[in-house]
Design a protein around this motif. Structure first.
Motif, PDB file in Angstrom:
ATOM      1  N   ALA A 163       0.825  -1.205   0.000  1.00  0.00           N
ATOM      2  CA  ALA A 163       0.000   0.000   0.000  1.00  0.00           C
ATOM      3  C   ALA A 163       0.860   1.257   0.000  1.00  0.00           C
ATOM      4  CB  ALA A 163      -0.926   0.000   1.217  1.00  0.00           C
ATOM      5  N   VAL A 164       2.078   1.163   0.529  1.00  0.00           N
ATOM      6  CA  VAL A 164       2.988   2.315   0.524  1.00  0.00           C
ATOM      7  C   VAL A 164       3.300   2.735  -0.905  1.00  0.00           C
ATOM      8  CG1 VAL A 164       5.287   3.138   1.169  1.00  0.00           C
ATOM      9  CG2 VAL A 164       3.991   1.724   2.760  1.00  0.00           C
ATOM     10  N   TYR A 165       3.498   1.753  -1.791  1.00  0.00           N
ATOM     11  CA  TYR A 165       3.789   2.074  -3.193  1.00  0.00           C
ATOM     12  C   TYR A 165       2.641   2.872  -3.813  1.00  0.00           C
ATOM     13  CZ  TYR A 165       7.137  -1.791  -2.592  1.00  0.00           C
ATOM     14  OH  TYR A 165       8.125  -2.616  -2.137  1.00  0.00           O
ATOM     15  N   ASP A 166       1.411   2.438  -3.523  1.00  0.00           N
ATOM     16  CA  ASP A 166       0.252   3.124  -4.082  1.00  0.00           C
ATOM     17  C   ASP A 166       0.144   4.545  -3.526  1.00  0.00           C
ATOM     18  OD1 ASP A 166      -0.804   0.917  -5.665  1.00  0.00           O
ATOM     19  OD2 ASP A 166      -1.240  -0.028  -3.758  1.00  0.00           O
ATOM     20  N   PHE A 167       0.431   4.692  -2.232  1.00  0.00           N
ATOM     21  CA  PHE A 167       0.356   6.023  -1.651  1.00  0.00           C
ATOM     22  C   PHE A 167       1.451   6.922  -2.227  1.00  0.00           C
ATOM     23  CE2 PHE A 167       1.092   9.300   1.552  1.00  0.00           C
ATOM     24  CZ  PHE A 167      -0.201   9.786   1.706  1.00  0.00           C
ATOM     25  N   CYS A 168       2.659   6.388  -2.365  1.00  0.00           N
ATOM     26  CA  CYS A 168       3.752   7.174  -2.965  1.00  0.00           C
ATOM     27  C   CYS A 168       3.401   7.597  -4.392  1.00  0.00           C
ATOM     28  CB  CYS A 168       5.053   6.366  -2.961  1.00  0.00           C
ATOM     29  SG  CYS A 168       5.926   6.344  -1.380  1.00  0.00           S
ATOM     30  N   ALA A 169       2.713   6.724  -5.108  1.00  0.00           N
ATOM     31  CA  ALA A 169       2.319   7.059  -6.482  1.00  0.00           C
ATOM     32  C   ALA A 169       1.332   8.220  -6.492  1.00  0.00           C
ATOM     33  CB  ALA A 169       1.704   5.839  -7.157  1.00  0.00           C
ATOM     34  N   ARG A 170       0.469   8.303  -5.471  1.00  0.00           N
ATOM     35  CA  ARG A 170      -0.523   9.376  -5.396  1.00  0.00           C
ATOM     36  C   ARG A 170       0.055  10.665  -4.821  1.00  0.00           C
ATOM     37  NH1 ARG A 170      -4.156   4.994  -3.808  1.00  0.00           N
ATOM     38  NH2 ARG A 170      -5.847   4.909  -5.344  1.00  0.00           N
ATOM     39  N   CYS A 171       0.863  10.531  -3.798  1.00  0.00           N
ATOM     40  CA  CYS A 171       1.258  11.658  -2.963  1.00  0.00           C
ATOM     41  C   CYS A 171       2.123  12.689  -3.698  1.00  0.00           C
ATOM     42  CB  CYS A 171       1.987  11.145  -1.720  1.00  0.00           C
ATOM     43  SG  CYS A 171       2.560  12.435  -0.611  1.00  0.00           S
ATOM     44  N   LYS A 172       3.347  12.322  -4.001  1.00  0.00           N
ATOM     45  CA  LYS A 172       4.301  13.159  -4.752  1.00  0.00           C
ATOM     46  C   LYS A 172       4.716  14.447  -4.024  1.00  0.00           C
ATOM     47  CE  LYS A 172       2.357  11.419  -9.086  1.00  0.00           C
ATOM     48  NZ  LYS A 172       1.713  11.749 -10.357  1.00  0.00           N
ATOM     49  N   LYS A 173       4.444  14.531  -2.721  1.00  0.00           N
ATOM     50  CA  LYS A 173       4.842  15.738  -1.990  1.00  0.00           C
ATOM     51  C   LYS A 173       6.360  15.887  -1.983  1.00  0.00           C
ATOM     52  CE  LYS A 173       2.543  17.297   1.606  1.00  0.00           C
ATOM     53  NZ  LYS A 173       1.747  17.490   2.850  1.00  0.00           N
ATOM     54  N   CYS A 174       7.065  14.765  -1.862  1.00  0.00           N
ATOM     55  CA  CYS A 174       8.526  14.831  -1.850  1.00  0.00           C
ATOM     56  C   CYS A 174       9.054  15.395  -3.167  1.00  0.00           C
ATOM     57  CB  CYS A 174       9.128  13.455  -1.563  1.00  0.00           C
ATOM     58  SG  CYS A 174       8.669  12.151  -2.729  1.00  0.00           S
ATOM     59  N   ALA A 175       8.437  14.990  -4.275  1.00  0.00           N
ATOM     60  CA  ALA A 175       8.852  15.512  -5.583  1.00  0.00           C
ATOM     61  C   ALA A 175       8.504  16.985  -5.717  1.00  0.00           C
ATOM     62  CB  ALA A 175       8.198  14.700  -6.699  1.00  0.00           C
ATOM     63  N   VAL A 215       8.463  16.501   4.710  1.00  0.00           N
ATOM     64  CA  VAL A 215       7.074  16.670   4.282  1.00  0.00           C
ATOM     65  C   VAL A 215       6.338  15.348   4.089  1.00  0.00           C
ATOM     66  CG1 VAL A 215       7.675  18.831   3.124  1.00  0.00           C
ATOM     67  CG2 VAL A 215       7.567  16.707   1.791  1.00  0.00           C
ATOM     68  N   CYS A 216       7.031  14.230   4.172  1.00  0.00           N
ATOM     69  CA  CYS A 216       6.384  12.935   3.919  1.00  0.00           C
ATOM     70  C   CYS A 216       5.274  12.673   4.945  1.00  0.00           C
ATOM     71  CB  CYS A 216       7.421  11.811   3.986  1.00  0.00           C
ATOM     72  SG  CYS A 216       6.706  10.166   3.733  1.00  0.00           S
ATOM     73  N   PRO A 217       4.039  12.388   4.495  1.00  0.00           N
ATOM     74  CA  PRO A 217       2.957  12.118   5.438  1.00  0.00           C
ATOM     75  C   PRO A 217       3.229  10.928   6.366  1.00  0.00           C
ATOM     76  CG  PRO A 217       2.052  12.604   3.280  1.00  0.00           C
ATOM     77  CD  PRO A 217       3.544  12.494   3.104  1.00  0.00           C
ATOM     78  N   TYR A 218       4.064   9.996   5.936  1.00  0.00           N
ATOM     79  CA  TYR A 218       4.402   8.868   6.796  1.00  0.00           C
ATOM     80  C   TYR A 218       5.365   9.268   7.917  1.00  0.00           C
ATOM     81  CZ  TYR A 218       2.230   4.994   4.229  1.00  0.00           C
ATOM     82  OH  TYR A 218       1.331   4.116   3.678  1.00  0.00           O
ATOM     83  N   ALA A 219       5.977  10.454   7.807  1.00  0.00           N
ATOM     84  CA  ALA A 219       7.007  10.859   8.767  1.00  0.00           C
ATOM     85  C   ALA A 219       6.441  11.535  10.006  1.00  0.00           C
ATOM     86  CB  ALA A 219       8.012  11.788   8.090  1.00  0.00           C
ATOM     87  N   HIS A 220       5.119  11.641  10.107  1.00  0.00           N
ATOM     88  CA  HIS A 220       4.526  12.215  11.313  1.00  0.00           C
ATOM     89  C   HIS A 220       4.896  11.348  12.530  1.00  0.00           C
ATOM     90  CE1 HIS A 220       2.358  15.328   9.293  1.00  0.00           C
ATOM     91  NE2 HIS A 220       1.691  14.487   8.521  1.00  0.00           N
ATOM     92  N   PRO A 221       4.782  11.882  13.728  1.00  0.00           N
ATOM     93  CA  PRO A 221       5.204  11.139  14.922  1.00  0.00           C
ATOM     94  C   PRO A 221       4.468   9.810  15.105  1.00  0.00           C
ATOM     95  CG  PRO A 221       4.901  13.454  15.450  1.00  0.00           C
ATOM     96  CD  PRO A 221       4.390  13.267  14.054  1.00  0.00           C
TER      97      PRO A 221
END
Length: 450
Positions: A340-352, A398-404
């Motif tokens: 599911a991380v791959y799918d979220f990374c494909a959608r998110c793109k905040k890092c890019a 900025v990665c949404p997964y990086a929250h505490p």
């Protein structure tokens, strides 16, 4: 009854927003807190408006609220995830450490090593000559130079370098037989956590985990030969407050500190194993024989995301990695890949979106050397480091997964695993509360002395 339901529903919405607001204040997320406080006032006001309607209508309104809540809950939380992004998790071959930017930056113009490398790799010379014109990582004259913070980072890097001399030390001649793999594994994992590891896993050492050739230090150019059976991988957490200042000085100071902490833990575990008479080697900053991200992935600590870093389940990429390879009898971990991380990374793109060097691709994974994956442009990334003076980390911040690692954020992470719809909504909410391109936070306290 309808009146009570509508009031209770509004109160629950308001309480939820207030809880999130206070949690955001605790995390120093002022934008998120302000917006949550505002919603805690506005949403209940909107939901309470039907109370001014005739009583007969309240029953229908309350039923509508209930139906909307149940429908929304089912849509968001039912396990309806369809994996649409597929990556190859096993590389086609080995990486040559001489080709990575940390090795190429050490090549001295005019030296025989410099001439030999660029004779063999002429396509890399022009782009490398560009970054050599810049001041350099942690150097005076860079955009974010800070004498205190850069000196602190250099102190950590120097300290971990001091450990290099003992990495190849031989094990004790007299072996203490410890053949209970389960007991050995339990002790090492528990001790690693006590030493400061955030997560830890064990995998069998594979050939693709190894660099093909050494790219740094006195063994430069030598073929990597490492016949150990197991690899222990662990992570250490990078402090979010410091990472949130990226690309300013505190982020490289914290990065260096956690490289030091990872190195210290890895060396202690390796020395423990050697004292029992078994071969072991710690792999630490500046002296690796393995690709740490690949080992950590196979040890079950996470997957590789869009930015090329390890995406851990509860901290995302906000970690540093340490590895120990050994023949000490151990139990390996069963790995379940979180696709599911791959799918979220494909959608998110905040890092890019926020990458100052535009080194992170917006595209879906592509086939590179026979392997389908994401790949950053390491030359663009590193060149920016030599201008900024820090190792940037905007993508990490900025990665949404990086929250505490808190209950609230972990509930969101669980939703990301289960539902495509939840991923879409969660990303929109992350942008709304935290910003699509949030500004770096200002260093405070002793971090702002210069």
């Amino acid at each position: 009854m309808a009146f009570v339901f509508i009031v209770s529903f509004s109160a629950i919405i308001s309480a939820g927003m207030l809880i999130f607001a206070f949690a955001s204040l605790k995390e120093n997320e002022k934008r998120a807190a302000q917006r949550a406080f505002l919603l805690a006032i506005l949403l209940p006001t909107v939901f309470l408006l039907p109370l001014f309607l005739p009583y007969n209508f309240l029953i229908y309104v309350s039923l509508l609220y209930l139906l909307s809540f149940v429908t929304g809950f089912l849509i968001l939380f039912l396990p309806l995830h369809r994996h649409r992004i597929h990556l190859d998790t096993i590389p086609a071959g080995q990486i040559d450490e001489r080709d990575i930017m940390f090795s190429r930056r050490l090549l001295v113009p005019g030296s025989s090593r410099y001439e030999e490398y660029y004779t063999a790799n002429p396509d890399k010379k022009e782009v490398d000559d560009r970054f050599r014109k810049n001041p350099g990582l942690l150097e005076k004259g860079t955009r974010y130079y800070d004498p205190y913070l850069f000196a602190a980072a250099n102190a950590s890097f120097s300290s971990v370098a001091a450990l290099h001399s003992i990495l190849e030390r031989e094990p004790a001649i007299s072996k203490t037989e410890q053949n209970d793999a389960k007991q050995n594994t339990h002790f090492i994992k528990a001790w690693a956590k006590k030493l400061g590891a955030y997560s830890i896993g064990i995998t069998k050492l594979q050939s693709y985990h190894l660099y093909s050739h050494v790219g740094r230090g006195p063994d430069f150019g030598k073929k990597v030969t490492l016949n150990h059976r197991y690899a222990i991988a662990f992570t250490v957490e990078m402090d979010k407050t410091m990472v949130d200042t990226a690309p300013l000085g505190p982020t490289v100071m914290e990065s260096a500190q956690q490289y030091m902490n990872a190195g210290s833990i890895a060396v202690q575990i390796a020395e423990f194993i050697k004292h029992l008479g078994y071969p072991a080697r710690a792999h630490i900053d500046g002296n690796y024989r393995v690709v740490c991200t690949l080992v950590a992935k196979d040890a079950g600590l996470g997957v590789l995301g869009r930015m090329g870093l390890l995406m851990t389940p509860t901290l995302g990429p906000r970690v540093r990695i340490g590895v120990i390879t050994t023949d000490f009898p151990l139990e390996t971990d069963e790995v379940k890949e979180d696709k599911a991380v791959y799918d979220f990374c494909a959608r998110c793109k905040k890092c890019a979106d926020v990458c100052p060097s535009k080194a992170i691709s917006f595209s879906d994974p592509k086939e590179i050397n026979g392997v389908r994956r994401w790949q950053i442009n390491q030359e663009k990334c590193f060149t920016y480091w030599t201008i900024a003076g820090t190792d940037c980390a905007r993508c990490v911040s900025v990665c949404p997964y990086a929250h505490p690692d808190t209950l609230l954020h972990n509930l969101v992470r669980q939703g990301l695993k289960r539902s495509d719809t939840f991923q879409i909504v969660a990303l929109k909410m992350d942008d709304f509360f935290y910003g699509r391109k949030p500004a770096p936070k200002k260093p405070e306290g002793y971090l702002s002395l210069s």
